[in-house]
Motif scaffolding. Structure first.
Motif, PDB file in Angstrom:
ATOM      1  N   VAL A 117       0.826  -1.204   0.000  1.00 34.71           N
ATOM      2  CA  VAL A 117       0.000   0.000   0.000  1.00 34.71           C
ATOM      3  C   VAL A 117       0.862   1.256   0.000  1.00 34.71           C
ATOM      4  O   VAL A 117       1.832   1.354   0.744  1.00 34.71           O
ATOM      5  CB  VAL A 117      -0.943   0.011   1.237  1.00 34.71           C
ATOM      6  CG1 VAL A 117      -1.733   1.300   1.320  1.00 34.71           C
ATOM      7  CG2 VAL A 117      -1.879  -1.181   1.189  1.00 34.71           C
ATOM      8  N   LYS A 118       0.486   2.203  -0.851  1.00 36.60           N
ATOM      9  CA  LYS A 118       1.188   3.489  -0.913  1.00 36.60           C
ATOM     10  C   LYS A 118       0.547   4.517   0.012  1.00 36.60           C
ATOM     11  O   LYS A 118       1.233   5.338   0.603  1.00 36.60           O
ATOM     12  CB  LYS A 118       1.152   4.043  -2.337  1.00 36.60           C
ATOM     13  CG  LYS A 118       1.979   3.288  -3.321  1.00 36.60           C
ATOM     14  CD  LYS A 118       1.904   3.965  -4.668  1.00 36.60           C
ATOM     15  CE  LYS A 118       2.739   3.241  -5.693  1.00 36.60           C
ATOM     16  NZ  LYS A 118       2.654   3.906  -7.002  1.00 36.60           N
ATOM     17  N   GLU A 119      -0.789   4.495   0.111  1.00 41.28           N
ATOM     18  CA  GLU A 119      -1.507   5.471   0.925  1.00 41.28           C
ATOM     19  C   GLU A 119      -2.875   4.925   1.296  1.00 41.28           C
ATOM     20  O   GLU A 119      -3.489   4.205   0.527  1.00 41.28           O
ATOM     21  CB  GLU A 119      -1.665   6.779   0.147  1.00 41.28           C
ATOM     22  CG  GLU A 119      -2.239   7.905   0.957  1.00 41.28           C
ATOM     23  CD  GLU A 119      -2.228   9.237   0.215  1.00 41.28           C
ATOM     24  OE1 GLU A 119      -2.696  10.221   0.805  1.00 41.28           O
ATOM     25  OE2 GLU A 119      -1.747   9.285  -0.926  1.00 41.28           O
ATOM     26  N   VAL A 120      -3.358   5.293   2.483  1.00 39.70           N
ATOM     27  CA  VAL A 120      -4.660   4.863   2.977  1.00 39.70           C
ATOM     28  C   VAL A 120      -5.530   6.098   3.183  1.00 39.70           C
ATOM     29  O   VAL A 120      -5.049   7.137   3.632  1.00 39.70           O
ATOM     30  CB  VAL A 120      -4.520   4.095   4.319  1.00 39.70           C
ATOM     31  CG1 VAL A 120      -5.873   3.807   4.935  1.00 39.70           C
ATOM     32  CG2 VAL A 120      -3.743   2.811   4.124  1.00 39.70           C
ATOM     33  N   VAL A 121      -6.822   5.969   2.861  1.00 38.65           N
ATOM     34  CA  VAL A 121      -7.790   7.035   3.120  1.00 38.65           C
ATOM     35  C   VAL A 121      -8.882   6.442   3.996  1.00 38.65           C
ATOM     36  O   VAL A 121      -9.433   5.388   3.684  1.00 38.65           O
ATOM     37  CB  VAL A 121      -8.408   7.592   1.821  1.00 38.65           C
ATOM     38  CG1 VAL A 121      -9.372   8.721   2.135  1.00 38.65           C
ATOM     39  CG2 VAL A 121      -7.327   8.063   0.869  1.00 38.65           C
ATOM     40  N   VAL A 122      -9.204   7.129   5.090  1.00 39.10           N
ATOM     41  CA  VAL A 122     -10.212   6.672   6.043  1.00 39.10           C
ATOM     42  C   VAL A 122     -11.263   7.769   6.205  1.00 39.10           C
ATOM     43  O   VAL A 122     -10.921   8.948   6.328  1.00 39.10           O
ATOM     44  CB  VAL A 122      -9.567   6.352   7.413  1.00 39.10           C
ATOM     45  CG1 VAL A 122     -10.621   5.964   8.434  1.00 39.10           C
ATOM     46  CG2 VAL A 122      -8.532   5.251   7.270  1.00 39.10           C
ATOM     47  N   ALA A 123     -12.535   7.380   6.222  1.00 36.76           N
ATOM     48  CA  ALA A 123     -13.624   8.346   6.404  1.00 36.76           C
ATOM     49  C   ALA A 123     -13.740   8.723   7.877  1.00 36.76           C
ATOM     50  O   ALA A 123     -13.700   7.863   8.750  1.00 36.76           O
ATOM     51  CB  ALA A 123     -14.937   7.760   5.902  1.00 36.76           C
ATOM     52  N   LYS A 124     -13.874  10.021   8.130  1.00 26.77           N
ATOM     53  CA  LYS A 124     -13.975  10.519   9.509  1.00 26.77           C
ATOM     54  C   LYS A 124     -15.218  10.009  10.230  1.00 26.77           C
ATOM     55  O   LYS A 124     -15.190   9.806  11.442  1.00 26.77           O
ATOM     56  CB  LYS A 124     -13.994  12.051   9.521  1.00 26.77           C
ATOM     57  CG  LYS A 124     -12.678  12.686   9.177  1.00 26.77           C
ATOM     58  CD  LYS A 124     -12.791  14.211   9.223  1.00 26.77           C
ATOM     59  CE  LYS A 124     -11.493  14.857   8.812  1.00 26.77           C
ATOM     60  NZ  LYS A 124     -11.609  16.331   8.775  1.00 26.77           N
ATOM     61  N   ASP A 125     -16.303   9.798   9.489  1.00 24.75           N
ATOM     62  CA  ASP A 125     -17.550   9.385  10.128  1.00 24.75           C
ATOM     63  C   ASP A 125     -17.724   7.865  10.202  1.00 24.75           C
ATOM     64  O   ASP A 125     -18.758   7.375  10.613  1.00 24.75           O
ATOM     65  CB  ASP A 125     -18.756  10.026   9.435  1.00 24.75           C
ATOM     66  CG  ASP A 125     -18.926   9.605   7.985  1.00 24.75           C
ATOM     67  OD1 ASP A 125     -17.971   9.046   7.404  1.00 24.75           O
ATOM     68  OD2 ASP A 125     -20.008   9.841   7.425  1.00 24.75           O
ATOM     69  N   ALA A 126     -16.700   7.124   9.834  1.00 25.81           N
ATOM     70  CA  ALA A 126     -16.755   5.660   9.915  1.00 25.81           C
ATOM     71  C   ALA A 126     -16.596   5.224  11.372  1.00 25.81           C
ATOM     72  O   ALA A 126     -15.994   5.926  12.185  1.00 25.81           O
ATOM     73  CB  ALA A 126     -15.667   5.039   9.057  1.00 25.81           C
ATOM     74  N   ASP A 127     -17.108   4.058  11.682  1.00 26.57           N
ATOM     75  CA  ASP A 127     -17.022   3.506  13.032  1.00 26.57           C
ATOM     76  C   ASP A 127     -15.559   3.288  13.412  1.00 26.57           C
ATOM     77  O   ASP A 127     -14.839   2.557  12.727  1.00 26.57           O
ATOM     78  CB  ASP A 127     -17.774   2.174  13.066  1.00 26.57           C
ATOM     79  CG  ASP A 127     -17.856   1.558  14.451  1.00 26.57           C
ATOM     80  OD1 ASP A 127     -17.191   2.062  15.376  1.00 26.57           O
ATOM     81  OD2 ASP A 127     -18.598   0.573  14.605  1.00 26.57           O
ATOM     82  N   PRO A 128     -15.101   3.916  14.500  1.00 25.75           N
ATOM     83  CA  PRO A 128     -13.701   3.758  14.916  1.00 25.75           C
ATOM     84  C   PRO A 128     -13.300   2.307  15.188  1.00 25.75           C
ATOM     85  O   PRO A 128     -12.129   1.961  15.059  1.00 25.75           O
ATOM     86  CB  PRO A 128     -13.607   4.593  16.196  1.00 25.75           C
ATOM     87  CG  PRO A 128     -14.742   5.542  16.128  1.00 25.75           C
ATOM     88  CD  PRO A 128     -15.820   4.851  15.352  1.00 25.75           C
ATOM     89  N   CYS A 129     -14.261   1.474  15.549  1.00 18.90           N
ATOM     90  CA  CYS A 129     -13.957   0.051  15.759  1.00 18.90           C
ATOM     91  C   CYS A 129     -13.461  -0.589  14.466  1.00 18.90           C
ATOM     92  O   CYS A 129     -12.637  -1.497  14.491  1.00 18.90           O
ATOM     93  CB  CYS A 129     -15.192  -0.689  16.256  1.00 18.90           C
ATOM     94  SG  CYS A 129     -15.701  -0.230  17.910  1.00 18.90           S
ATOM     95  N   LEU A 130     -13.974  -0.104  13.328  1.00 17.52           N
ATOM     96  CA  LEU A 130     -13.555  -0.634  12.032  1.00 17.52           C
ATOM     97  C   LEU A 130     -12.246  -0.019  11.564  1.00 17.52           C
ATOM     98  O   LEU A 130     -11.371  -0.710  11.053  1.00 17.52           O
ATOM     99  CB  LEU A 130     -14.621  -0.350  10.971  1.00 17.52           C
ATOM    100  CG  LEU A 130     -15.953  -1.058  11.092  1.00 17.52           C
ATOM    101  CD1 LEU A 130     -16.922  -0.538  10.047  1.00 17.52           C
ATOM    102  CD2 LEU A 130     -15.765  -2.559  10.930  1.00 17.52           C
ATOM    103  N   THR A 131     -12.128   1.270  11.731  1.00 16.68           N
ATOM    104  CA  THR A 131     -11.001   1.976  11.118  1.00 16.68           C
ATOM    105  C   THR A 131      -9.740   2.029  11.972  1.00 16.68           C
ATOM    106  O   THR A 131      -8.650   2.244  11.441  1.00 16.68           O
ATOM    107  CB  THR A 131     -11.407   3.416  10.760  1.00 16.68           C
ATOM    108  OG1 THR A 131     -11.849   4.087  11.942  1.00 16.68           O
ATOM    109  CG2 THR A 131     -12.517   3.427   9.730  1.00 16.68           C
TER     110      THR A 131
END
Length: 99
Positions: free
Chosen positions: A28-42
């Motif tokens: 992986v070169k870069e990861v993008v995570v959604a701010k409103d996603a469940d923190p348990c998942l991200t």
């Protein structure tokens, strides 16, 4: 990685489970995570990316991230993977042959 970069990237993996798998393969070169996603998942994705020194960007929402990825539903995370991994996937699918 901006929404424009995500939508223009040709080598992208969508979803938390697939992102974690790619991170474990060190591809992986870069990861993008959604701010409103469940923190348990991200949190697992973020921790793994940080351990490997992979940059993590935050997207405003799952809906916008999903749209940028070209899907009709939200996405909690996605990643841009290396060309080496792209070739590996093509080899596995029998699209590229080595002689």
């Amino acid at each position: 990685m901006s929404y424009d970069k995500v939508s223009q990237a040709q080598s992208i993996i969508i979803g938390t489970k697939q992102t974690v798998k790619a991170l474990k393969r060190n591809s992986v070169k870069e990861v993008v995570v959604a701010k409103d996603a469940d923190p348990c998942l991200t949190s697992g994705v973020i921790n793994l990316a940080n351990e490997q020194g992979v940059p993590v960007s935050m997207a405003e929402s799952m809906k916008k991230l999903g749209k940028a990825c070209g899907i009709e539903v939200g996405s909690s995370s996605c990643c841009h993977y290396s060309i080496t991994y792209s070739l590996f996937l093509l080899l596995c699918k029998g699209i590229v042959f080595c002689f």
